[in-house]
Design a protein around this motif. Sequence first.
Motif, mmCIF file in Angstrom:
data_model
loop_
_atom_site.group_PDB
_atom_site.id
_atom_site.type_symbol
_atom_site.label_atom_id
_atom_site.label_comp_id
_atom_site.label_asym_id
_atom_site.label_seq_id
_atom_site.Cartn_x
_atom_site.Cartn_y
_atom_site.Cartn_z
ATOM 1 N N ILE A 293 0.854 -1.241 -0.101
ATOM 2 C CA ILE A 293 -0.055 0.113 0.005
ATOM 3 C C ILE A 293 0.963 1.307 -0.066
ATOM 4 N N ALA A 294 1.973 1.287 0.831
ATOM 5 C CA ALA A 294 2.854 2.566 0.912
ATOM 6 C C ALA A 294 3.511 2.779 -0.493
ATOM 7 N N SER A 295 3.876 1.677 -0.980
ATOM 8 C CA SER A 295 4.833 1.847 -2.156
ATOM 9 C C SER A 295 3.823 1.787 -3.476
ATOM 10 N N HIS A 327 -8.905 -7.569 6.875
ATOM 11 C CA HIS A 327 -9.141 -6.562 7.541
ATOM 12 C C HIS A 327 -8.028 -5.539 7.510
ATOM 13 N N THR A 328 -6.743 -5.915 7.217
ATOM 14 C CA THR A 328 -5.616 -4.785 6.886
ATOM 15 C C THR A 328 -6.215 -4.026 5.666
ATOM 16 N N ILE A 329 -6.475 -4.545 4.789
ATOM 17 C CA ILE A 329 -6.631 -3.700 3.345
ATOM 18 C C ILE A 329 -7.996 -2.993 3.591
ATOM 19 N N ARG A 340 -7.466 -0.741 -3.788
ATOM 20 C CA ARG A 340 -8.334 -1.721 -2.719
ATOM 21 C C ARG A 340 -8.864 -2.867 -3.491
ATOM 22 N N LEU A 341 -9.442 -2.409 -4.495
ATOM 23 C CA LEU A 341 -10.601 -3.670 -5.208
ATOM 24 C C LEU A 341 -9.340 -4.715 -5.823
ATOM 25 N N ARG A 342 -8.177 -4.334 -6.305
ATOM 26 C CA ARG A 342 -7.115 -5.417 -6.845
ATOM 27 C C ARG A 342 -6.738 -6.218 -5.737
ATOM 28 N N LEU A 368 -15.177 -1.217 5.106
ATOM 29 C CA LEU A 368 -15.073 -0.686 3.576
ATOM 30 C C LEU A 368 -15.996 0.706 3.710
ATOM 31 N N PRO A 369 -15.449 1.613 2.845
ATOM 32 C CA PRO A 369 -16.306 2.658 2.747
ATOM 33 C C PRO A 369 -17.779 2.625 1.882
ATOM 34 N N ARG A 370 -18.763 3.258 2.175
ATOM 35 C CA ARG A 370 -19.966 2.927 1.406
ATOM 36 C C ARG A 370 -20.157 3.017 -0.001
ATOM 37 N N ASN A 371 -19.127 3.831 -0.320
ATOM 38 C CA ASN A 371 -19.068 4.247 -1.805
ATOM 39 C C ASN A 371 -18.307 3.374 -2.684
ATOM 40 N N GLU A 372 -17.507 2.335 -2.038
ATOM 41 C CA GLU A 372 -16.995 1.213 -2.740
ATOM 42 C C GLU A 372 -17.975 0.181 -2.825
#
Length: 511
Positions: A293-295, A327-329, A340-342, A368-372
């Motif tokens: 995620i960071a890179s 959970h981490t992602i 995130r989806l990938r 997960l945010p509701r817009n995803e």
Amino acid sequence: MQNLSQDNTAAKKPSLPTKDGKQPNDQSNVPKPRNGGDQGTQTRPNDSQVFKDQPASQTRQVDPQVLKERGNEEFRNGNYLAAVEIYTKAIGIQKAKMKEHVHHSRDLAILYANRSECFLKTFVLDKAMNDAMESVSYDGHWFKAHMKVGKVLGAKQNHEGALQAYTNALNELASEKSPEKSQREILASYCFHYMNLDNRKSTNTWALVTYDFITNGNWNLASFSYIQFRDDEAPCIKVERVNLRPICELQYVKNRAWCIDLLRYFLICGSDYNTMTTYTGDRYFHATIRLCIASESFGLLEYVLPNIVVPKGDQNLQDDKGNTALHTITRDQAVDLRIRLRFIIMLIEAEVNPLTKNNEGKYAVVYLPRNEERAIEILANVMRQQEDVERIIKQTKMQQQREARKQSQSKPNASATPQGRQPQPNKRQEDDAWKQSYMPKQPSRPTYDKCRKCDEVLEECRTKIKTRTGYAYFDMAKVIRENNHNKERHQKIVDEMLSMITDSIAKTLNP
């Protein structure tokens, strides 16, 4: 050499001529010894010449710093042997002055380094090496002492040892307020010796150099050495087990995506993947997600999933808070929704269970945010399929328990039956059998086989359960829930499906 640059700019860094007879630049070459000299014949001066301004009776009380300055003056004049004698006297006085604290002294380190330079100028390389090592032993945090070791090793054509010495010099340079010129000089010498290596197994060498810089906090120098590692045309995979924790600093990885390639290289070389953590209580699988995620790179996850996670069966590995990789992602709100989806698709394909709850009792989809909507839909569908699978597993276990009870009940109880007495036959069953033998048989009518579709599903699942287990469970669950088919025929199909599921679960639990 210490303090020479302050007194005379013409003698900044004494160095030997190159093979073509020209004086090399300190920042581009490490000096090599040459045959012959152009400094003239060296004559050993007597004490009156060395200390002409001071009586011999007062020599022992001379300040070592005064002797050092006189030695520097002799060195600048090309009187290397005279400078050696003066530095030797200064070393003796300094040791006597310090007494029991002589094990650590920057002043002694400087004196030994200066005398080493004199020996190097007169090509007495063994003594030059001994004094350079003494300089390091008295002050191992002085970068110039390590530079002196590298310079002598370079003169002895030991390029590999010189590389290590200059690496140590760079590591110590970061802790001192030194001019940029010193850094450039060390890097130039490093490149010079690297290019003169006989066997250039550079990938492994530069990877370890990069790791050394990282462990010492020199991230800028680590970026420089990584470029050499990256540009190598013939990668060398050699067993090198290092602690991966220093490379997993998220604040640095964010702006240096090359750390992902370095981690992957060390994992291939056999380093312990369990040392790849980002905080105390973290696990290697979760650290992999955070680093990617960071890179904004998937390279490390693409290696870790098929080569470590799946073979070890760590898909549902939990950290100290009970979180899985899902959970981490999902908990990281700063991740771009496409990235995130990938990640989610990759984890689901690796059979990470979305029904696992953390210590807070929550599923990964909750964060997960509701817009995803797409990510929520994928996780919800997989969770429904997983629930069907778990229901089938539960029914299978209950069926096995019922069959086990029936078998235990069907066995005759020897203690309940008196010895020598046989159970009486059922009279009603005998009468029914006698009546049926005399009744005329009714002509059979062709009936529609409702279980033909069930047979087709059964045959498809025989091959599908080996490759796409979850989808096979889902198809068989539909057949098992069917109640309108022929009971005997359908029951045989259901029994066979339950047997296939049981065998598949057994192989999963006991591979």
